[in-house]
Design an enzyme around this catalytic site. Structure first.
Site, PDB file in Angstrom:
ATOM      1  N   LYS A 252       0.857  -1.194   0.000  1.00  0.00           N
ATOM      2  CA  LYS A 252       0.000   0.000   0.000  1.00  0.00           C
ATOM      3  C   LYS A 252       0.889   1.240   0.000  1.00  0.00           C
ATOM      4  O   LYS A 252       1.649   1.459   0.926  1.00  0.00           O
ATOM      5  CB  LYS A 252      -0.926  -0.005   1.220  1.00  0.00           C
ATOM      6  CG  LYS A 252      -1.922   1.136   1.205  1.00  0.00           C
ATOM      7  CD  LYS A 252      -2.913   1.014   2.349  1.00  0.00           C
ATOM      8  CE  LYS A 252      -4.070   1.991   2.208  1.00  0.00           C
ATOM      9  NZ  LYS A 252      -3.681   3.375   2.102  1.00  0.00           N
ATOM     10  N   GLU A 302      -1.182   4.382  -7.883  1.00  0.00           N
ATOM     11  CA  GLU A 302      -0.832   5.373  -6.866  1.00  0.00           C
ATOM     12  C   GLU A 302       0.506   5.984  -7.276  1.00  0.00           C
ATOM     13  O   GLU A 302       1.471   5.256  -7.546  1.00  0.00           O
ATOM     14  CB  GLU A 302      -0.730   4.670  -5.505  1.00  0.00           C
ATOM     15  CG  GLU A 302      -0.618   5.591  -4.318  1.00  0.00           C
ATOM     16  CD  GLU A 302      -1.969   6.089  -3.790  1.00  0.00           C
ATOM     17  OE1 GLU A 302      -3.034   5.749  -4.358  1.00  0.00           O
ATOM     18  OE2 GLU A 302      -1.944   6.825  -2.799  1.00  0.00           O
ATOM     19  N   LYS A 423      -7.778  -3.273   3.666  1.00  0.00           N
ATOM     20  CA  LYS A 423      -6.473  -2.681   3.976  1.00  0.00           C
ATOM     21  C   LYS A 423      -6.044  -3.039   5.396  1.00  0.00           C
ATOM     22  O   LYS A 423      -6.881  -3.225   6.290  1.00  0.00           O
ATOM     23  CB  LYS A 423      -6.508  -1.169   3.783  1.00  0.00           C
ATOM     24  CG  LYS A 423      -7.493  -0.437   4.661  1.00  0.00           C
ATOM     25  CD  LYS A 423      -7.530   1.051   4.314  1.00  0.00           C
ATOM     26  CE  LYS A 423      -8.683   1.716   5.029  1.00  0.00           C
ATOM     27  NZ  LYS A 423      -8.814   3.136   4.751  1.00  0.00           N
TER      28      LYS A 423
END
Ligand code: AMP
Length: 589
Positions: A252, A302, A423
């Site tokens: 992440k 991202e 997450k």
């Protein structure tokens, strides 16, 4: 449809708080609109001229509007200004001055919705030298043709203060009732909205082609898809159990979410908030042009500052410097971004939304292969908690935020927080493992040492998606620097409203109410039950009304408002209740 009827409906909407009644009124309004009018009517009810990603802004400051009202009503600018200050509402000022005006209504014909929308769009599109005066003249002309109730909404619309108390979800439900007689079509309408991020378009397709076209709605290039969101779970065991024993686990990254659309030579990038941000990323646009061979593609990733030679990820405080309007090229050269691609929605004429994650992922890997500055997120496939934990620890050691686990067989679920993505973030003992995003609904004046700043803290709320209402959860007084106290006050002063905002439930009265618009990221030690706040409020066994609150809340991130999130993106009541349950399970309470 006459604008008189629209203004009449808006006036009634303002006076009621029952959502059912609101939906009834709105659905009647939508029913009365022609097929060619519904798009404008929906945008107007949202208080906008076009969907976010088209970037159409009125470009009208309050001062310009004061001048337009002065011209249209035969008053001086000072008279308008002082009435506006007294009432705290430009609409009320326009209403009263129009009512008392000796100048007759300028036009013989009544204003139609098409007229008003078309003229407002023209105001927005007027730019360049001399545009300020031209915009004032156009606004004055439309105000001069308006009756007092019409003038009220004409004055509020360009400065984003419609104050109807209606959110997207209420509009969707009202559309469903207006065209099908019931609320059942809401789900399909919402799905179409998630695919195109354009409520006006959804309304128009429904009106022109009926519900069958809504059911077969699909994504399109250069219409951003509302992003899929991740649920949370605190342990690897729980994640694997939820995923059926096996899942993908991706690193992440903490940067900017980018949704990239490419069609031949045309490339556009959209933010998490569905704004077009192509101009911010000349480096990424270049990487897409040079490295992605596909003719047409929609994919997501991202973007973060990353040192290609050392392989080091830079912290968000570095990446955030790329958010700027000037000196973009220079900063891009100094702090290049790397795009970590994590999902694929469309490729060369094929819609991938309903394909399982694994299939999307392998097509994505092939599509970005060899592209400079773009790579797929690092990931593993885990079928034991030990593996998931190991990868999580490794990600943290690499300076990342944590991991996102993904269901191998799930489709891309637009616009929703689902367990197909879960997450797991770094957690500190005794603290909530995740931050929450809260919407500012009021602020307090500074006392003691803060008196000089006229700013003492914020009243913040979460969003109840089901009720389409905001509910307070916290007063926040820490985490501010002197500079950002000043900045908060200046920003919020512009959104101050006289009375409690229409969609807010609050037992606390701050010194100033603020229109729910700005979101801040907040960390807290835990979620507690509280009689003060309205978030998730319920009567307990002893008959006391309790809601949820945050213990030791403080502003985090760059300490200011989130530019990538709007009020409806705030953490929801449902999430808070779920986080409270998880916190209890892991024994923090
Ligand atoms: P949060 O903002 O904490 O709810 O986390 C979700 C966000 O993490 C997404 O909106 C993405 O911007 C970001 N993100 C970073 N890495 C990934 C990844 N591998 N998969 C999905 N989202 C990611």
């Amino acid at each position: 449809m006459l604008f008189r009827d629209v203004a009449g409906c808006y006036e009634k909407l303002e006076g009621i708080s029952s959502r059912l009644e609101m939906m009834g009124l709105l659905s009647q309004l939508f029913k009365g609109a022609g097929k060619g009018e519904i798009r404008a009517l929906v945008y107007m009810t949202q208080g906008i001229l076009a969907p976010n990603f088209e970037g159409v802004e009125f470009g009208v400051a309050e001062k310009m509007l004061e001048e337009a009202i002065a011209i249209a009503t035969g008053h001086t600018k000072d008279e308008v200004k002082s009435l506006y200050e007294k009432r705290g509402d430009m609409g009320a000022a326009a209403f009263e001055l129009r009512k008392g005006s000796k100048l007759r209504c300028m036009s013989e014909d009544e204003l139609s919705i098409g007229d008003v929308y078309g003229r407002m769009l023209k105001v927005a599109r007027t730019s360049g030298q001399g545009s300020k005066d031209a915009k004032i003249k156009m606004l004055a002309a439309v105000l001069a043709s308006a009756s007092p109730p019409e003038a009220k909404y004409l004055a509020r619309y360009p400065i984003g203060q419609l104050r109807l108390g209606v959110g997207d979800s209420t509009i969707l439900e009202a559309l469903s009732i207006s065209m099908t007689g019931g609320r059942e079509a809401k789900k399909e309408l919402e799905n179409a909205y998630n695919l195109c991020s354009d409520l006006g378009e959804v309304g128009e397709v429904l009106a022109k082609s009926g519900i069958s076209s809504i059911k077969s709605f699909s994504i399109a290039l250069f219409k951003p898809i509302r992003p899929a969101l991740a649920e949370r779970l605190p342990t690897a065991e729980e994640i694997l159990e939820k995923m059926g024993g096996r899942c993908a686990v991706e690193q992440k990254y903490d940067g900017f979410r980018c949704q990239v659309h490419k069609d031949g030579k045309k490339v556009r990038i959209y933010s998490r908030n569905l704004e077009e941000t192509t101009g911010m990323y000349p480096d990424i646009v270049g990487y897409v042009h040079s490295g992605i061979k596909a003719e047409g593609i929609i994919f997501e990733g991202e973007a973060l500052a990353f040192n290609e030679s050392t392989g080091e990820f830079l912290p968000f405080q570095e990446t955030i410097q790329r958010k700027r309007k000037h000196g973009i090229e220079e900063k891009a050269a100094e702090l290049p971004l790397h795009l970590f691609a994590f999902d694929l929605m469309y490729l060369n004429g094929k819609d991938y939304m309903m394909e399982p994650y694994e299939k999307r992922r392998s097509a994505l890997e092939a599509a970005v292969k060899g592209a400079k500055g773009i790579s797929p997120t690092a990931r593993i496939i885990a079928d034991a908690p030990r593996e998931l934990e190991g990868f999580f620890e490794e990600s943290i050691e690499n300076g990342l935020e944590g991991v996102v686990a993904k269901d191998l067989s799930a489709p891309y679920i637009a616009g929703a927080r689902e367990f197909s993505w879960i997450k797991m973030k770094r957690s500190y003992k005794g603290q909530l493992s995740d931050t929450v995003d809260l919407v500012i609904v009021g602020y307090f004046l500074g006392r003691g040492s803060r008196a000089a700043f006229r700013f003492g803290g914020l009243l913040c709320a979460v969003y109840d998606r089901v009720k389409d209402r905001f509910e307070t959860i916290s007063k926040i007084g820490t985490g501010f620097t002197e500079a950002n106290m000043e900045a908060f006050r200046q920003l919020l002063d512009k959104s101050v409203v006289r009375a409690k905002p229409a969609r807010l439930e609050s037992e606390i009265t701050p010194d100033f109410w603020v229109e729910p618009r700005y979101v801040v990221t907040v960390r807290a030690d835990e979620i507690t039950k509280s009689p003060m706040h309205t978030c998730g409020r319920q009567r307990d066994e002893e008959g006391n009304e309790t809601g949820y609150a945050l213990r030791f809340p403080r502003i985090v991130g760059d300490g200011f408002v989130r530019k990538d999130k709007g009020a409806a993106d705030a953490t929801t009541t449902k999430e808070i209740i779920e986080m409270y349950r998880q916190q209890k399970r892991i024994g923090l309470r």
